[in-house]
Design an enzyme around this catalytic site. Structure first.
Site, mmCIF file in Angstrom:
data_model
loop_
_atom_site.group_PDB
_atom_site.id
_atom_site.type_symbol
_atom_site.label_atom_id
_atom_site.label_comp_id
_atom_site.label_asym_id
_atom_site.label_seq_id
_atom_site.Cartn_x
_atom_site.Cartn_y
_atom_site.Cartn_z
ATOM 1 C CG HIS A 1 38.494 44.522 45.731
ATOM 2 N ND1 HIS A 1 38.476 45.455 46.738
ATOM 3 C CD2 HIS A 1 38.135 45.184 44.603
ATOM 4 C CE1 HIS A 1 38.099 46.628 46.249
ATOM 5 N NE2 HIS A 1 37.899 46.498 44.955
ATOM 6 C CG HIS B 1 41.347 51.897 43.939
ATOM 7 N ND1 HIS B 1 40.605 53.008 44.266
ATOM 8 C CD2 HIS B 1 40.479 50.994 43.459
ATOM 9 C CE1 HIS B 1 39.326 52.763 44.016
ATOM 10 N NE2 HIS B 1 39.217 51.549 43.519
HETATM 11 CA CA CA Z 1 39.163 47.826 40.686
#
Ligand code: CA
Length: 301
Positions: free
Chosen positions: A9, A51
């Protein structure tokens, strides 16, 4: 994709600033199944791996381009060219109002020499490392905020699909999973843009889980917030909602987010989080900031 997958992630973001190439290279060395990219367009239509649509919580934009903020006091990726973006220094995530680091035990804020990069640069890093190491690690890109991009008259999705195709990611066999929170956009990717890629519908709110049947008409999996899988703890044992079994009955894979060794929320330990979600709830994969820990856990079961 028969066994459980590990998705790095934002890279190995538990150890290095999220979405930097350094964090992606470190993640690659940890042998996850996929490495994640979040994508936002620059002013000159280059997909940047970052992000948020904002720059001011992971870069020094506020000191380098003071006069370029919008009325809401935020700095937007889309207001800067790729060349300008490359002059910024990337840091461990912090609160732009207080300057405080979000995860205090991670890489120190403001240290090191990290830069923003394009989606193409990251694909070349991962494909290059796949060649040099003999691994076959996939990519897991996310189309960020399609509605915002449309308002700014930008076609993020079309640009991303073209780049994926140019680099050999065209069908479900090509080791790429495309994800998005916006169901209208993901449905458009399948039905109008005719993509044959493996698609994952991200889910944030509990009411969205009612739409599973609809999601199954265009997606191959769902990426829910892990809290939607948990019901309550009875006599020390977690009870689950029907989300995982309902999705799996429809043929959808379930990849919940986010497994963090320094923030395991409802659980008493990271070990309990992994055991509960991966084994007891039987999900098909995990988004994690600590890919090494989840890879090691799955090897041991
Ligand atoms: Ca994402």
């Amino acid at each position: 994709m028969n066994s459980k997958i590990v998705i790095a992630h934002r890279g190995a973001s538990g150890y290095l600033p999220e979405h930097t190439l350094e964090s992606k290279a470190m993640a690659h060395a940890m042998s996850p199944d996929f490495i994640e990219q979040d994508l936002v367009l620059s002013k000159d239509d280059i997909p940047i791996v970052i992000h948020d649509i904002y720059l001011d919580d992971v870069t020094d934009v506020a000191t380098k381009f003071t006069d370029r903020k919008r009325k809401d006091n935020r700095y937007y990726v889309i207001d800067f060219t790729f060349e300008e973006l490359q002059t910024l220094s990337v840091s461990e995530r912090f609160n732009p109002k207080t300057g405080e680091q979000v995860y205090p035990t991670r890489f120190p804020k403001g240290k090191g020499n990290f830069k923003l990069h394009s989606f193409q640069q990251e694909i070349e890093l991962i494909q290059g490392l796949n060649l040099s190491t003999g691994k076959n690690i996939g990519i897991y890109p996310e189309i960020k905020d399609p509605e915002f991009h449309q308002k700014e008259r930008k076609s993020l999705t079309e640009i991303v699909l073209k780049i994926l195709s140019d680099y050999g990611y065209k069908t479900k066999k090509d080791n790429c999973i495309l994800q998005c929170f916006d169901a209208i956009e993901l449905e458009r990717v399948r039905k109008k843009l005719k993509s044959e890629l493996f698609l994952v519908q991200l889910i944030e709110f509990p009411e969205e889980t009612k739409n599973l049947k609809h999601f199954a008409t265009f997606a191959n999996g769902i990426g829910p917030w892990y809290k939607q899988i948990l019901d309550k703890k009875v006599n020390g044992k977690w009870q689950f909602t029907s989300l995982v079994s309902d999705a799996q009955k429809l043929g959808l894979k379930v990849h919940p987010y986010t497994f963090r060794a320094d923030d395991f929320g409802n659980f008493s330990s990271f070990e309990e989080m992994m055991q509960t979600l991966l084994i007891d709830a039987n999900v098909d994969g995990a988004f994690t900031d600590f890919p090494d820990l989840v890879v090691r856990y799955l090897e041991g079961i």
